[in-house]
Design a protein around this motif. Structure first.
Motif, PDB file in Angstrom:
ATOM      1  N   LEU A 253      72.554 -67.520  70.600  1.00 22.45           N
ATOM      2  CA  LEU A 253      72.237 -68.834  71.289  1.00 22.45           C
ATOM      3  C   LEU A 253      70.576 -68.893  71.585  1.00 22.45           C
ATOM      4  O   LEU A 253      69.993 -67.932  71.583  1.00 22.45           O
ATOM      5  CB  LEU A 253      72.796 -68.920  72.668  1.00 22.45           C
ATOM      6  CG  LEU A 253      74.442 -69.133  72.542  1.00 22.45           C
ATOM      7  CD1 LEU A 253      75.017 -68.935  73.951  1.00 22.45           C
ATOM      8  CD2 LEU A 253      74.603 -70.544  72.325  1.00 22.45           C
ATOM      9  N   VAL A 344      66.815 -72.238  78.337  1.00 21.55           N
ATOM     10  CA  VAL A 344      66.223 -72.400  77.251  1.00 21.55           C
ATOM     11  C   VAL A 344      64.991 -73.245  77.146  1.00 21.55           C
ATOM     12  O   VAL A 344      64.622 -73.407  78.222  1.00 21.55           O
ATOM     13  CB  VAL A 344      67.553 -73.495  76.750  1.00 21.55           C
ATOM     14  CG1 VAL A 344      68.912 -72.802  76.629  1.00 21.55           C
ATOM     15  CG2 VAL A 344      67.582 -74.532  77.870  1.00 21.55           C
ATOM     16  N   ILE A 350      73.240 -77.017  77.690  1.00 25.45           N
ATOM     17  CA  ILE A 350      73.956 -77.248  76.546  1.00 25.45           C
ATOM     18  C   ILE A 350      75.500 -77.154  76.835  1.00 25.45           C
ATOM     19  O   ILE A 350      76.251 -76.449  77.471  1.00 25.45           O
ATOM     20  CB  ILE A 350      73.636 -75.764  75.732  1.00 25.45           C
ATOM     21  CG1 ILE A 350      72.397 -75.440  75.153  1.00 25.45           C
ATOM     22  CG2 ILE A 350      74.794 -76.031  74.222  1.00 25.45           C
ATOM     23  CD1 ILE A 350      72.349 -74.226  74.728  1.00 25.45           C
ATOM     24  N   ASP A 352      78.512 -78.253  74.720  1.00 21.10           N
ATOM     25  CA  ASP A 352      79.048 -78.361  73.458  1.00 21.10           C
ATOM     26  C   ASP A 352      79.913 -77.593  72.709  1.00 21.10           C
ATOM     27  O   ASP A 352      80.246 -76.684  73.658  1.00 21.10           O
ATOM     28  CB  ASP A 352      77.577 -78.503  72.509  1.00 21.10           C
ATOM     29  CG  ASP A 352      77.656 -79.069  71.230  1.00 21.10           C
ATOM     30  OD1 ASP A 352      78.593 -79.938  70.883  1.00 21.10           O
ATOM     31  OD2 ASP A 352      76.555 -79.083  70.444  1.00 21.10           O
ATOM     32  N   ALA A 354      81.022 -74.655  70.432  1.00 21.46           N
ATOM     33  CA  ALA A 354      80.284 -73.418  69.894  1.00 21.46           C
ATOM     34  C   ALA A 354      80.312 -73.476  68.520  1.00 21.46           C
ATOM     35  O   ALA A 354      81.222 -74.311  68.006  1.00 21.46           O
ATOM     36  CB  ALA A 354      80.683 -72.159  70.470  1.00 21.46           C
ATOM     37  N   LEU A 361      80.990 -74.348  74.950  1.00 27.29           N
ATOM     38  CA  LEU A 361      79.791 -73.819  75.748  1.00 27.29           C
ATOM     39  C   LEU A 361      79.298 -74.886  76.799  1.00 27.29           C
ATOM     40  O   LEU A 361      78.938 -75.782  76.425  1.00 27.29           O
ATOM     41  CB  LEU A 361      78.565 -73.902  74.709  1.00 27.29           C
ATOM     42  CG  LEU A 361      78.733 -72.967  73.532  1.00 27.29           C
ATOM     43  CD1 LEU A 361      77.582 -73.111  72.619  1.00 27.29           C
ATOM     44  CD2 LEU A 361      78.779 -71.382  74.100  1.00 27.29           C
ATOM     45  N   THR A 397      73.226 -81.250  73.138  1.00 27.46           N
ATOM     46  CA  THR A 397      74.127 -80.371  72.287  1.00 27.46           C
ATOM     47  C   THR A 397      73.267 -79.288  71.789  1.00 27.46           C
ATOM     48  O   THR A 397      72.001 -79.098  71.964  1.00 27.46           O
ATOM     49  CB  THR A 397      74.202 -81.265  70.938  1.00 27.46           C
ATOM     50  OG1 THR A 397      72.957 -81.678  70.502  1.00 27.46           O
ATOM     51  CG2 THR A 397      74.971 -82.493  71.092  1.00 27.46           C
ATOM     52  N   LEU A 398      73.737 -78.277  71.251  1.00 28.25           N
ATOM     53  CA  LEU A 398      73.204 -76.982  70.400  1.00 28.25           C
ATOM     54  C   LEU A 398      72.329 -77.353  69.472  1.00 28.25           C
ATOM     55  O   LEU A 398      71.259 -76.649  69.227  1.00 28.25           O
ATOM     56  CB  LEU A 398      74.425 -76.056  70.148  1.00 28.25           C
ATOM     57  CG  LEU A 398      74.011 -74.616  69.904  1.00 28.25           C
ATOM     58  CD1 LEU A 398      73.223 -74.090  70.873  1.00 28.25           C
ATOM     59  CD2 LEU A 398      75.396 -73.972  69.545  1.00 28.25           C
ATOM     60  N   ASN A 399      72.661 -78.404  68.523  1.00 27.11           N
ATOM     61  CA  ASN A 399      71.972 -78.712  67.435  1.00 27.11           C
ATOM     62  C   ASN A 399      70.694 -79.380  67.635  1.00 27.11           C
ATOM     63  O   ASN A 399      69.756 -79.910  66.914  1.00 27.11           O
ATOM     64  CB  ASN A 399      72.805 -79.413  66.308  1.00 27.11           C
ATOM     65  CG  ASN A 399      73.188 -80.798  66.584  1.00 27.11           C
ATOM     66  OD1 ASN A 399      72.549 -81.335  67.543  1.00 27.11           O
ATOM     67  ND2 ASN A 399      73.947 -81.600  65.654  1.00 27.11           N
TER      68      ASN A 399
ATOM     69  N   THR B  45      66.379 -69.392  68.786  1.00 28.35           N
ATOM     70  CA  THR B  45      67.390 -68.408  68.840  1.00 28.35           C
ATOM     71  C   THR B  45      67.019 -66.894  69.027  1.00 28.35           C
ATOM     72  O   THR B  45      66.203 -66.584  68.463  1.00 28.35           O
ATOM     73  CB  THR B  45      68.143 -68.440  67.483  1.00 28.35           C
ATOM     74  OG1 THR B  45      68.323 -70.044  67.492  1.00 28.35           O
ATOM     75  CG2 THR B  45      69.641 -67.973  67.841  1.00 28.35           C
TER      76      THR B  45
END
Ligand code: FAD
Ligand code: ZN
Lengths: 417, 93
Positions: A253, A344, A350, A352, A354, A361, A397-399, B45
């Motif tokens: 992550l 982050v 986040i 969203d 996973a 998540l 979102t993660l993206n 990441t």
């Protein structure tokens, strides 16, 4: 249904020396199969379970907590709530949260002691004042309340503030969000737990998730210190331990875990009526109902999973506080502690799916997710139940890290917690 | 407070240093051939492990050299510090 708390129940239990209060929630043996397993019994996990049951009728839910409820950051934070964020995405999410907080005591029948005493963010030079004005304009465009105060008005709000002409950090102006304030952190955790339990949610404490069960490429449950539990949906709400559990599920992550400290002084008579945040020193302070000054500052200097802080950061926070309030220098610190926060890059959460099917998540709240507990839980429950993002939580979102679609509150508003 | 042994200057107190992230972290390239996914991996990441980690530190208020620290994120124990150019013994990584 749990006992309704009221003045009457207080008096009745006082007469029996407070020995007959029922448990606020059950401690059931875990069932082997649930509809949703929530990992993490902090505010976000508990609120998620509550809203799954209440809003979506999904009560076959377990909250799995490795320690005790609220023993993570939820029970360690300085309890500032506000919604004065910069970007529309954040304003939607954090104001949903604040609005839910405003009705929460009534909703869950448990006094969370929300005190909307105002959050005052101080500018110490003309550049910060311009930044504040810009920020306030953004807030107004987002429909969030806030007002700019002149130094003379600030003195009325915070008479003890150092306004000497030789002050290292003179006060040039401030933004006030009157709806901001503080709430009782333990009560938020306990209240959600009690309300979720009443709707059938199993709250399992002292149970650590140590791995995931898989079928093909899906996660279908968790391996715990108390055996295997299965569910088609597993929800991760473990704050500073997000990377650790992600590694067990086979992905990484954009999260780094740091210690964030807080400090409490000995109690004194009321001296401070609102929350004060300083843009230059990073210090912030409020006074608890017990009279203690609750204060904190920046993150510790390096990543950590040790729930204790280091001295240089403590010194920096105290120095910042005393620049603002020299008269606090005689107060002794009573307690110091730290929580492990999930930082982050853009200081936004986040919420969203996973990268692994069956896993969801809720993380990245970093230094400021207490205020977001109701909204975060509400939006996460929506995602778990419907498979779609809640309109108030779009963009988290993660993206977004791949697309470059950051919601960079750290850069825009510059204030954490 | 940490006491960190700079490979150049010897043991000094933590406020002289700045943490600089996990190693190894290799910048992908050439830039025009790097996918968005690979950039995001590189930029954001992290392993963020609970336990020993190899990381880069800067002796900001000393020799201003970058070097490598092997540190536990749980106990904060420092097992070794080496120059960036040194190879770490396998047991310490
Ligand atoms: C000192 C400090 C001050 C802060 N001040 C503020 C503030 O003023 N305002 C604000 O809005 N926010 C503040 N925050 C941030 C806020 O506390 C957090 O963002 C928020 O509480 C996060 O809630 P959570 O439910 O995600 O995490 P937590 O409350 O940390 O809950 C996560 C839970 O997961 C459990 N867990 C972890 N691993 C496992 C496992 N393997 N199995 C089972 N359970 C596991 C943990 O034990 C923990 O109880 C502060 C934080 C700190 C540390
Ligand atoms: Zn040096």
């Amino acid at each position: 249904m749990p006992v309704r708390l009221s003045a009457f129940s207080l008096v009745r239990n006082a007469l029996s020396s407070h020995e007959r209060w029922p448990q606020l929630w059950r401690s059931p043996e875990p069932r082997r199969r649930y509809d949703v397993i929530v990992i993490g019994g902090g505010g976000h996990g508990l609120a998620t379970a509550y809203y799954l049951a209440k809003e979506h009728g999904i009560g076959n839910v377990a909250v799995i907590e490795k320690g005790w409820l609220g023993g993570g950051n939820t029970g360690r934070n300085t309890t500032v709530v506000r919604s004065n964020y910069f970007y529309p995405e954040s304003a939607r999410l954090y104001d949903l949260s604040l609005r839910l907080y405003e009705g929460l005591s009534r909703d869950i029948g448990f006094n969370i002691m929300l005190s909307q005493r105002g959050v005052l963010t101080l500018a110490h030079n003309s550049h910060q004042l311009e930044m504040l004005a810009r920020w306030l304009n953004a807030m107004h465009l987002n429909g969030i309340d806030g007002e700019l105060l002149e130094p003379s008005r600030i003195r009325e709000w915070v008479p003890l503030l150092n306004d000497s002409p030789t002050a290292r950090y003179p006060v040039k102006g401030a933004v006030l969000q009157r709806r901001g304030g503080v709430a009782r952190h333990d009560a938020v955790a306990w209240g959600y737990a009690r309300a979720a339990d009443a709707l059938g949610v199993d709250i399992i404490q002292n149970c650590e998730v140590v791995g995931f069960l898989r079928e093909g490429d899906r996660i279908v449950g968790v391996e715990t210190s108390r055996g295997e539990l299965r569910a088609p949906k597993v929800a991760l709400a473990v704050a500073g331990h997000s990377s650790v559990l992600a590694a067990k599920a086979g992905f990484r992550l954009p999260v780094t875990s740091y210690a964030l400290q807080a400090f409490v002084t000995e109690p004194v008579k009321p001296v401070l009526s609102c929350v004060v945040v300083s843009m230059s020193t990073g210090a912030y302070v409020s006074q608890s109902d017990k009279g203690e000054l609750v204060t904190g500052g920046a993150l510790d200097l390096y990543p950590s999973y040790a729930q204790r802080g280091n001295l240089p950061t403590l010194q920096g926070a105290v120095a910042g506080l005393l620049e603002l309030f020299p008269c606090f220098s005689r107060l002794r610190m009573l307690r110091q502690w730290a929580g492990i926060v999930d930082v982050v890059h853009d200081s936004s959460p986040i919420i969203d799916e996973a990268p692994v099917k069956g896993l969801y998540l809720n993380c990245g709240w970093g230094t400021g997710g207490f205020k977001a507990i109701p909204g975060g839980g509400f939006a996460f429950a929506h995602l778990l139940a419907t498979g779609r993002h809640h309109p108030a939580a779009e963009g988290f979102t993660l993206n977004r890290f791949t697309r470059g679609a950051m919601i960079d509150e750290g850069a825009a508003a510059g204030i954490s917690h | 407070m940490l006491q960190i042994t700079c490979p150049c200057c010897g043991p000094r107190d933590e406020p002289e240093f700045r943490w600089g992230g996990e190693v190894p972290l290799v910048r992908p390239g050439p830039p025009e051939q790097v996918s968005d996914e690979a950039w995001a991996e590189y930029l954001f990441t992290r392993d963020n492990p609970k336990g020993f980690v190899r990381e880069r530190w800067l002796h900001a208020l000393g020799c201003r050299q970058w070097f490598v620290v092997v540190r536990s994120t749980v106990t904060h124990e420092i097992r070794a510090t080496t120059r960036l150019t040194d190879t770490l013994p396998e047991a310490l990584t």
